[in-house]
Design a protein around this motif. Structure first.
Motif: not given
Length: 181
Positions: A12-16, A44-54, A81-85
């Motif tokens: 949750a903190g990493a997502i924030e 948290a699926p949201r964490l991987v979703e946000l990594l996609r935006l980097l 994880l790897l496909p997201a980045c």
């Protein structure tokens, strides 16, 4: 570069943190993200979703966290994880108790990560069950699969399997470190 190493950060903190970086316009310029030594468990699926935006993320350090992948959802997030980045050059998940299932997932995912140069899986509590996906990665053409260096410190392999892995790495132009620190 952003480092929050050793601060007790949860998923949750990493997502924030990632949402703040993205809202502040720093997403495209973030090259290195060090989340090591925290409380992440990849739940948290949201964490991987946000990594996609980097899009520029080159180095991701998730070492020394709580990543054990106990459920199907955890495993699915690790696999994504790897496909997201896609621009990732370095991924460290060392010192997480992922076991054979987690290590095999990441080795298989590395088959589709041609830019990946270093995959650090040291002390992830895997056994010789990870050898077959490792051999598949080592046999894949480097234009398709990255990971020119794979760190697997702390894996207890029978000598014959270790020799097989090291020979395959040499033949494929890659390096695997099975011992030492």
């Amino acid at each position: 570069d952003v480092s929050v190493r050793g601060n007790g950060v949860s998923d949750a903190g990493a997502i924030e943190l990632l949402q703040s970086i993205l809202e502040g316009g720093g997403g495209p310029s973030l090259l290195k993200l060090d989340l090591g030594g925290n409380q992440l468990d990849l739940s948290a699926p949201r964490l991987v979703e946000l990594l996609r935006l980097l899009p520029g993320l080159r180095v991701l350090d998730l070492s020394w966290n709580l990543i054990t992948l106990p459920t199907f959802q955890h495993k699915a997030l690790a696999k994504a994880l790897l496909p997201a980045c896609p621009a990732l050059r370095v991924l460290s998940v060392s010192y997480n108790r992922m076991g054979d299932a987690g290590v095999c997932l990441l080795l298989t995912a590395a088959m589709q990560a041609p830019l990946l140069q270093l995959l650090d899986l040291a002390y992830c509590f895997c056994t010789d069950k990870a050898v077959d996906p490792l051999l598949a990665l080592l046999a894949a053409p480097q234009k398709q699969a990255g990971a020119s260096l794979v760190l697997l410190h702390g894996v207890a392999l029978p000598l014959s399997r270790a020799e097989l892995v090291l020979r395959a790495a040499q033949e494929g132009g890659r390096r695997v470190v099975l011992e030492g620190h």
